[in-house]
Design an enzyme around this catalytic site. Sequence first.
Site, PDB file in Angstrom:
ATOM      1  N   ARG A   1       0.818  -1.220   0.000  1.00 46.37           N
ATOM      2  CA  ARG A   1       0.000   0.000   0.000  1.00 46.37           C
ATOM      3  C   ARG A   1       0.853   1.273   0.000  1.00 46.37           C
ATOM      4  NH1 ARG A   1      -5.111  -1.555   3.970  1.00 46.37           N
ATOM      5  NH2 ARG A   1      -6.440  -2.293   2.262  1.00 46.37           N
TER       6      ARG A   1
ATOM      7  N   LYS B   1     -15.905 -14.676   5.422  1.00 43.02           N
ATOM      8  CA  LYS B   1     -17.255 -14.256   5.805  1.00 43.02           C
ATOM      9  C   LYS B   1     -18.259 -14.373   4.670  1.00 43.02           C
ATOM     10  CE  LYS B   1     -15.708 -11.032   9.262  1.00 43.02           C
ATOM     11  NZ  LYS B   1     -15.046  -9.761   9.013  1.00 43.02           N
TER      12      LYS B   1
ATOM     13  N   GLY C   1      -7.507  -7.430   1.147  1.00 40.38           N
ATOM     14  CA  GLY C   1      -6.294  -7.329   1.948  1.00 40.38           C
ATOM     15  C   GLY C   1      -5.596  -8.662   2.107  1.00 40.38           C
TER      16      GLY C   1
ATOM     17  N   GLY D   1     -12.718  -4.240   1.136  1.00 40.61           N
ATOM     18  CA  GLY D   1     -14.108  -3.814   1.275  1.00 40.61           C
ATOM     19  C   GLY D   1     -14.507  -2.819   0.198  1.00 40.61           C
TER      20      GLY D   1
HETATM   21  P1  ADP Z   1      -9.821 -10.681   1.882  1.00 37.41           P
HETATM   22  O1  ADP Z   1      -9.128  -9.884   2.954  1.00 37.41           O
HETATM   23  O2  ADP Z   1      -8.904 -11.038   0.758  1.00 37.41           O
HETATM   24  O3  ADP Z   1     -11.084 -10.010   1.417  1.00 37.41           O
HETATM   25  P2  ADP Z   1     -11.170 -12.337   3.840  1.00 37.41           P
HETATM   26  O4  ADP Z   1     -10.815 -11.341   4.870  1.00 37.41           O
HETATM   27  O5  ADP Z   1     -12.596 -12.479   3.453  1.00 37.41           O
HETATM   28  O6  ADP Z   1     -10.257 -12.102   2.526  1.00 37.41           O
HETATM   29  O7  ADP Z   1     -10.723 -13.805   4.314  1.00 37.41           O
HETATM   30  C1  ADP Z   1      -9.394 -14.159   4.578  1.00 37.41           C
HETATM   31  C2  ADP Z   1      -9.328 -15.274   5.566  1.00 37.41           C
HETATM   32  O8  ADP Z   1     -10.141 -16.365   5.193  1.00 37.41           O
HETATM   33  C3  ADP Z   1      -7.943 -15.847   5.695  1.00 37.41           C
HETATM   34  O9  ADP Z   1      -7.399 -15.435   6.925  1.00 37.41           O
HETATM   35  C4  ADP Z   1      -8.154 -17.363   5.615  1.00 37.41           C
HETATM   36  O10 ADP Z   1      -7.446 -18.081   6.599  1.00 37.41           O
HETATM   37  C5  ADP Z   1      -9.627 -17.503   5.829  1.00 37.41           C
HETATM   38  N1  ADP Z   1     -10.167 -18.760   5.295  1.00 37.41           N
HETATM   39  C6  ADP Z   1     -10.069 -19.242   4.045  1.00 37.41           C
HETATM   40  N2  ADP Z   1     -10.620 -20.461   3.960  1.00 37.41           N
HETATM   41  C7  ADP Z   1     -11.085 -20.779   5.189  1.00 37.41           C
HETATM   42  C8  ADP Z   1     -11.725 -21.928   5.749  1.00 37.41           C
HETATM   43  N3  ADP Z   1     -12.014 -23.000   5.016  1.00 37.41           N
HETATM   44  N4  ADP Z   1     -12.041 -21.885   7.068  1.00 37.41           N
HETATM   45  C9  ADP Z   1     -11.745 -20.810   7.818  1.00 37.41           C
HETATM   46  N5  ADP Z   1     -11.125 -19.702   7.353  1.00 37.41           N
HETATM   47  C10 ADP Z   1     -10.795 -19.691   6.047  1.00 37.41           C
HETATM   48 MG    MG Z   2      -9.531  -9.642   5.099  1.00 36.74          MG
END
Ligand code: ADP
Ligand code: MG
Length: 403
Positions: A36, A201, A359, A383
């Site tokens: 960033r 999520k 992120g 987001g």
């Molecule tokens: P981003 O920041 O790229 O938008 P998120 O914040 O939605 O992504 O999600 C990232 C997290 O999702 C990671 O820390 C990863 O460990 C978790 N994750 C991925 N697959 C699973 C799973 N099967 N069970 C629990 N957590 C998971």
């Molecule tokens: Mg995230």
Amino acid sequence: MLRTLNQAGDVRGKRVLLRCDFNVPLDGDQVADDGRIRAALPTIKYLTGLGAKVIIISHLGRPEGKPEQKYSLLPVAKRLADLLGQPVEFAVDTVDSSAKLAVEKLLDGDVLMLENLRFNEAEASKDSAARTAFAKELSTMADLLVSDGFGVVHRKQASVYELAKLLPSYAGYLIQGELAVLEKLTATPERPYTVVLGGSKVSDKLGVIEHLLPKVDRLLIGGGMLFTFLAAKGFNVGKSLLEVDQIQKVQGFMHQAQMLGVNLELPTDVIVASKFASDADFEVVKSEEIEKSRFGSEGIGLDIGPDTATRFSNSIKTSKTVFWNGPMGVFEFSNFAGGTKAIAEALSGVSGTSVVGGGDSASAVRKLGFSENAFSHISTGGGASLEFLEGKSLPGLEVLSDR
Ligand code: ADP
Ligand code: MG
């Protein structure tokens, strides 16, 4: 129309507040991932090159409205100085006397960073009068605002929203670049257009699915959210991440996808673990047999399986536009990083547009050793890009637009 930096006129000698998103991961007092910071360099160099006095403002982490050493921006100022090859002054507060004094001392082309905006309660307050009062204080220190923190444009916060109403304000190059890519994705994607969603999520990403289904050709589901889809098909998912109250909604999406002729691709195999830990035992099972592993109903799905990774990779590689948000598995544990790695690899082979947003997704591809040039674009906003793709109006952009 967005007001942009080039419309700011002659900025020589002017005090320019530059809102960046320097919310970067720290490892002690070191910057762990400077993506960033590097993304902000073009705007900073443009301004210093024209002889502006650049005053950088940002937040870092979630301090609760008061100073907290571990959220200090000082490590960021140091890294920025290295990257810029010029000194970056640092003020230990945001709007108090030391900040004001530091601003007074600036010469043309100098760079100053103020301490974490969120050390002030008003920055992220729900009370718009409090935000406006804080923004007024900030505004007295400058002649204009350049807004370039793409990762925060979906937030109605003092430095993002109210401040932009108080000063002549313009979008910087980072915001312009992010928007150019995301607009292409929403308006005229080359086909086949594939969206890959993962992460942790489900509820957060449902809005995106709703808005994207009518636009995409393929939607690939991995990460923690895949288990809500499997549950919606009637499969048992053990102790895997599951949002029971979203099952019905997800069933609606599966129906909608069918009506629209969209390929909604779900994992056919997953990696099930004995516990949520890096040293967990694990086993590959078919999606409908999660509870038939040796861990029974205690098993937790932590990654997509190898067959799924291959199938997803093929769908990605044969696409012309791919947007990916959310790791396929718990990539932080090396035994469960395989799915994420396979998807990153496939994305890097796309002969068209490939965008990584989010992120954790962005830090995953860097951590797994992929070069940033392997993708058309790595978005600094998680987001923010999702809300943009959902079709929402983003306050931090709205306020930079002339109607
Ligand atoms: P981003 O920041 O790229 O938008 P998120 O914040 O939605 O992504 O999600 C990232 C997290 O999702 C990671 O820390 C990863 O460990 C978790 N994750 C991925 N697959 C699973 C799973 N099967 N069970 C629990 N957590 C998971
Ligand atoms: Mg995230």
